[in-house]
Design a protein around this motif. Structure first.
Motif, PDB file in Angstrom:
ATOM      1  N   THR A   1       0.836  -1.196   0.000  1.00 29.75           N
ATOM      2  CA  THR A   1       0.000   0.000   0.000  1.00 29.75           C
ATOM      3  C   THR A   1       0.873   1.249   0.000  1.00 29.75           C
ATOM      4  OG1 THR A   1      -1.674  -1.188   1.290  1.00 29.75           O
ATOM      5  CG2 THR A   1      -1.870   1.207   1.217  1.00 29.75           C
ATOM      6  N   ALA A   2       0.420   2.251  -0.723  1.00 31.55           N
ATOM      7  CA  ALA A   2       1.030   3.579  -0.653  1.00 31.55           C
ATOM      8  C   ALA A   2       0.130   4.425   0.236  1.00 31.55           C
ATOM      9  CB  ALA A   2       1.148   4.194  -2.033  1.00 31.55           C
ATOM     10  N   TRP A   3       0.728   5.166   1.160  1.00 34.73           N
ATOM     11  CA  TRP A   3      -0.004   5.993   2.118  1.00 34.73           C
ATOM     12  C   TRP A   3       0.304   7.468   1.887  1.00 34.73           C
ATOM     13  CZ3 TRP A   3      -3.652   3.779   5.000  1.00 34.73           C
ATOM     14  CH2 TRP A   3      -3.596   2.390   5.154  1.00 34.73           C
ATOM     15  N   PHE A   4      -0.759   8.284   1.868  1.00 34.88           N
ATOM     16  CA  PHE A   4      -0.632   9.710   1.612  1.00 34.88           C
ATOM     17  C   PHE A   4      -1.343  10.493   2.712  1.00 34.88           C
ATOM     18  CE2 PHE A   4      -0.438   7.465  -2.378  1.00 34.88           C
ATOM     19  CZ  PHE A   4       0.675   8.014  -2.975  1.00 34.88           C
ATOM     20  N   GLU A   5      -0.789  11.654   3.063  1.00 36.61           N
ATOM     21  CA  GLU A   5      -1.404  12.482   4.096  1.00 36.61           C
ATOM     22  C   GLU A   5      -2.700  13.096   3.575  1.00 36.61           C
ATOM     23  OE1 GLU A   5       1.229  15.285   5.939  1.00 36.61           O
ATOM     24  OE2 GLU A   5       2.729  13.749   6.332  1.00 36.61           O
ATOM     25  N   PHE A   6      -3.688  13.075   4.427  1.00 36.29           N
ATOM     26  CA  PHE A   6      -5.031  13.531   4.103  1.00 36.29           C
ATOM     27  C   PHE A   6      -5.050  14.951   3.545  1.00 36.29           C
ATOM     28  CE2 PHE A   6      -9.092  15.425   5.531  1.00 36.29           C
ATOM     29  CZ  PHE A   6      -9.966  14.591   4.856  1.00 36.29           C
ATOM     30  N   HIS A   7      -4.341  15.872   4.186  1.00 36.60           N
ATOM     31  CA  HIS A   7      -4.369  17.274   3.730  1.00 36.60           C
ATOM     32  C   HIS A   7      -3.751  17.415   2.341  1.00 36.60           C
ATOM     33  CE1 HIS A   7      -0.247  17.333   5.332  1.00 36.60           C
ATOM     34  NE2 HIS A   7      -0.058  18.372   4.548  1.00 36.60           N
ATOM     35  N   GLN A   8      -2.763  16.593   1.999  1.00 42.00           N
ATOM     36  CA  GLN A   8      -2.173  16.653   0.661  1.00 42.00           C
ATOM     37  C   GLN A   8      -3.155  16.140  -0.392  1.00 42.00           C
ATOM     38  OE1 GLN A   8       1.589  14.630   0.409  1.00 42.00           O
ATOM     39  NE2 GLN A   8       2.635  16.161   1.669  1.00 42.00           N
ATOM     40  N   VAL A   9      -3.915  15.126  -0.034  1.00 39.53           N
ATOM     41  CA  VAL A   9      -4.916  14.588  -0.965  1.00 39.53           C
ATOM     42  C   VAL A   9      -5.994  15.637  -1.235  1.00 39.53           C
ATOM     43  CG1 VAL A   9      -6.666  12.803  -1.306  1.00 39.53           C
ATOM     44  CG2 VAL A   9      -4.447  12.203  -0.297  1.00 39.53           C
ATOM     45  N   ALA A  10      -6.435  16.317  -0.191  1.00 41.59           N
ATOM     46  CA  ALA A  10      -7.426  17.387  -0.377  1.00 41.59           C
ATOM     47  C   ALA A  10      -6.878  18.450  -1.330  1.00 41.59           C
ATOM     48  CB  ALA A  10      -7.796  18.004   0.976  1.00 41.59           C
ATOM     49  N   HIS A  11      -5.612  18.828  -1.139  1.00 43.07           N
ATOM     50  CA  HIS A  11      -4.979  19.812  -2.014  1.00 43.07           C
ATOM     51  C   HIS A  11      -4.888  19.291  -3.455  1.00 43.07           C
ATOM     52  CE1 HIS A  11      -2.335  23.001  -3.346  1.00 43.07           C
ATOM     53  NE2 HIS A  11      -1.480  22.096  -3.776  1.00 43.07           N
ATOM     54  N   LEU A  12      -4.534  18.033  -3.620  1.00 41.64           N
ATOM     55  CA  LEU A  12      -4.416  17.441  -4.961  1.00 41.64           C
ATOM     56  C   LEU A  12      -5.716  17.601  -5.742  1.00 41.64           C
ATOM     57  CD1 LEU A  12      -2.917  15.633  -7.070  1.00 41.64           C
ATOM     58  CD2 LEU A  12      -3.921  13.676  -5.873  1.00 41.64           C
ATOM     59  N   PHE A  13      -6.846  17.369  -5.075  1.00 42.89           N
ATOM     60  CA  PHE A  13      -8.131  17.432  -5.752  1.00 42.89           C
ATOM     61  C   PHE A  13      -8.816  18.793  -5.622  1.00 42.89           C
ATOM     62  CE2 PHE A  13      -7.702  12.774  -5.027  1.00 42.89           C
ATOM     63  CZ  PHE A  13      -7.584  12.436  -6.365  1.00 42.89           C
ATOM     64  N   GLY A  14      -8.115  19.777  -5.023  1.00 46.25           N
ATOM     65  CA  GLY A  14      -8.641  21.134  -4.954  1.00 46.25           C
ATOM     66  C   GLY A  14      -9.875  21.280  -4.095  1.00 46.25           C
ATOM     67  N   MET A  15      -9.891  20.627  -2.934  1.00 46.10           N
ATOM     68  CA  MET A  15     -11.050  20.723  -2.055  1.00 46.10           C
ATOM     69  C   MET A  15     -10.620  21.065  -0.632  1.00 46.10           C
ATOM     70  SD  MET A  15     -12.138  16.746  -1.805  1.00 46.10           S
ATOM     71  CE  MET A  15     -10.886  15.490  -1.929  1.00 46.10           C
ATOM     72  N   SER A  16     -11.572  21.524   0.140  1.00 44.27           N
ATOM     73  CA  SER A  16     -11.300  21.844   1.539  1.00 44.27           C
ATOM     74  C   SER A  16     -11.171  20.560   2.348  1.00 44.27           C
ATOM     75  CB  SER A  16     -12.433  22.703   2.111  1.00 44.27           C
ATOM     76  OG  SER A  16     -13.617  21.918   2.238  1.00 44.27           O
ATOM     77  N   LEU A  17     -10.587  20.670   3.530  1.00 44.74           N
ATOM     78  CA  LEU A  17     -10.483  19.507   4.414  1.00 44.74           C
ATOM     79  C   LEU A  17     -11.868  19.021   4.837  1.00 44.74           C
ATOM     80  CD1 LEU A  17      -7.443  20.516   6.640  1.00 44.74           C
ATOM     81  CD2 LEU A  17      -7.479  18.888   4.743  1.00 44.74           C
ATOM     82  N   GLU A  18     -12.797  19.934   5.014  1.00 47.24           N
ATOM     83  CA  GLU A  18     -14.163  19.557   5.396  1.00 47.24           C
ATOM     84  C   GLU A  18     -14.827  18.739   4.284  1.00 47.24           C
ATOM     85  OE1 GLU A  18     -13.046  22.833   5.529  1.00 47.24           O
ATOM     86  OE2 GLU A  18     -12.649  22.761   7.682  1.00 47.24           O
ATOM     87  N   GLN A  19     -14.672  19.193   3.051  1.00 45.11           N
ATOM     88  CA  GLN A  19     -15.255  18.470   1.927  1.00 45.11           C
ATOM     89  C   GLN A  19     -14.585  17.100   1.782  1.00 45.11           C
ATOM     90  OE1 GLN A  19     -14.700  20.277  -1.942  1.00 45.11           O
ATOM     91  NE2 GLN A  19     -16.312  19.063  -2.870  1.00 45.11           N
ATOM     92  N   ALA A  20     -13.279  17.054   1.937  1.00 44.47           N
ATOM     93  CA  ALA A  20     -12.558  15.786   1.835  1.00 44.47           C
ATOM     94  C   ALA A  20     -13.002  14.814   2.915  1.00 44.47           C
ATOM     95  CB  ALA A  20     -11.055  16.032   1.917  1.00 44.47           C
ATOM     96  N   THR A  21     -13.246  15.327   4.123  1.00 46.21           N
ATOM     97  CA  THR A  21     -13.722  14.476   5.220  1.00 46.21           C
ATOM     98  C   THR A  21     -15.075  13.867   4.887  1.00 46.21           C
ATOM     99  OG1 THR A  21     -12.516  15.798   6.837  1.00 46.21           O
ATOM    100  CG2 THR A  21     -14.337  14.459   7.673  1.00 46.21           C
ATOM    101  N   LYS A  22     -15.985  14.680   4.370  1.00 43.49           N
ATOM    102  CA  LYS A  22     -17.312  14.181   3.988  1.00 43.49           C
ATOM    103  C   LYS A  22     -17.206  13.102   2.913  1.00 43.49           C
ATOM    104  CE  LYS A  22     -19.861  18.385   5.073  1.00 43.49           C
ATOM    105  NZ  LYS A  22     -20.608  19.523   4.526  1.00 43.49           N
ATOM    106  N   LEU A  23     -16.363  13.348   1.920  1.00 39.55           N
ATOM    107  CA  LEU A  23     -16.235  12.383   0.829  1.00 39.55           C
ATOM    108  C   LEU A  23     -15.568  11.093   1.290  1.00 39.55           C
ATOM    109  CD1 LEU A  23     -15.301  14.800  -2.074  1.00 39.55           C
ATOM    110  CD2 LEU A  23     -17.498  13.700  -1.634  1.00 39.55           C
ATOM    111  N   LEU A  24     -14.613  11.204   2.215  1.00 36.73           N
ATOM    112  CA  LEU A  24     -13.973  10.012   2.757  1.00 36.73           C
ATOM    113  C   LEU A  24     -14.988   9.179   3.538  1.00 36.73           C
ATOM    114  CD1 LEU A  24     -11.358   8.416   3.067  1.00 36.73           C
ATOM    115  CD2 LEU A  24     -10.840   9.826   5.075  1.00 36.73           C
ATOM    116  N   ARG A  25     -15.812   9.831   4.333  1.00 35.11           N
ATOM    117  CA  ARG A  25     -16.879   9.112   5.064  1.00 35.11           C
ATOM    118  C   ARG A  25     -17.838   8.446   4.088  1.00 35.11           C
ATOM    119  NH1 ARG A  25     -17.646  13.844   9.075  1.00 35.11           N
ATOM    120  NH2 ARG A  25     -16.153  13.290  10.679  1.00 35.11           N
TER     121      ARG A  25
END
Length: 104
Positions: free
Chosen positions: A23-47
């Protein structure tokens, strides 16, 4: 753990990851930045990805030793498809080619 770096061809945004056995592991905040979304939006989508079965939260999300949220490459793809299909597809292709070689 070995390090890995992904650079998005369309946006030039970069995320750094760490490889374990399969597995490759990436930090959550970097993933949000990659897709151009806020941390709140990324949290909702991850859930959402966890509730729909697109990922297994127990396997695809974890806390690092520095209390940072990490996402597996599978979770990155699942969240990415919910927000930016093109960037997620490019990341999935990178995983299929680059990570396959590294995991051998």
């Amino acid at each position: 753990m070995r390090s890995v770096k992904y650079v998005c061809a369309s946006s030039s945004r970069k995320i750094d990851g760490k490889l374990d056995e399969s597995t490759a592991w990436f930090e959550f905040h970097q993933v949000a930045h990659l897709f151009g979304m806020s941390l709140e939006q990324a949290t909702k989508l991850l859930r959402h990805a966890g509730m729909t079965g697109d990922i297994e939260p127990a396997k695809d999300v974890r806390l690092s030793d520095r209390c940072k949220c990490l996402m597996s490459h599978r979770a990155v793809v699942a969240v990415g498809y919910l927000v930016n299909y093109g960037r997620a597809t490019a990341f999935r292709h990178w995983c299929a080619s680059s990570l396959a070689v590294l995991f051998r």
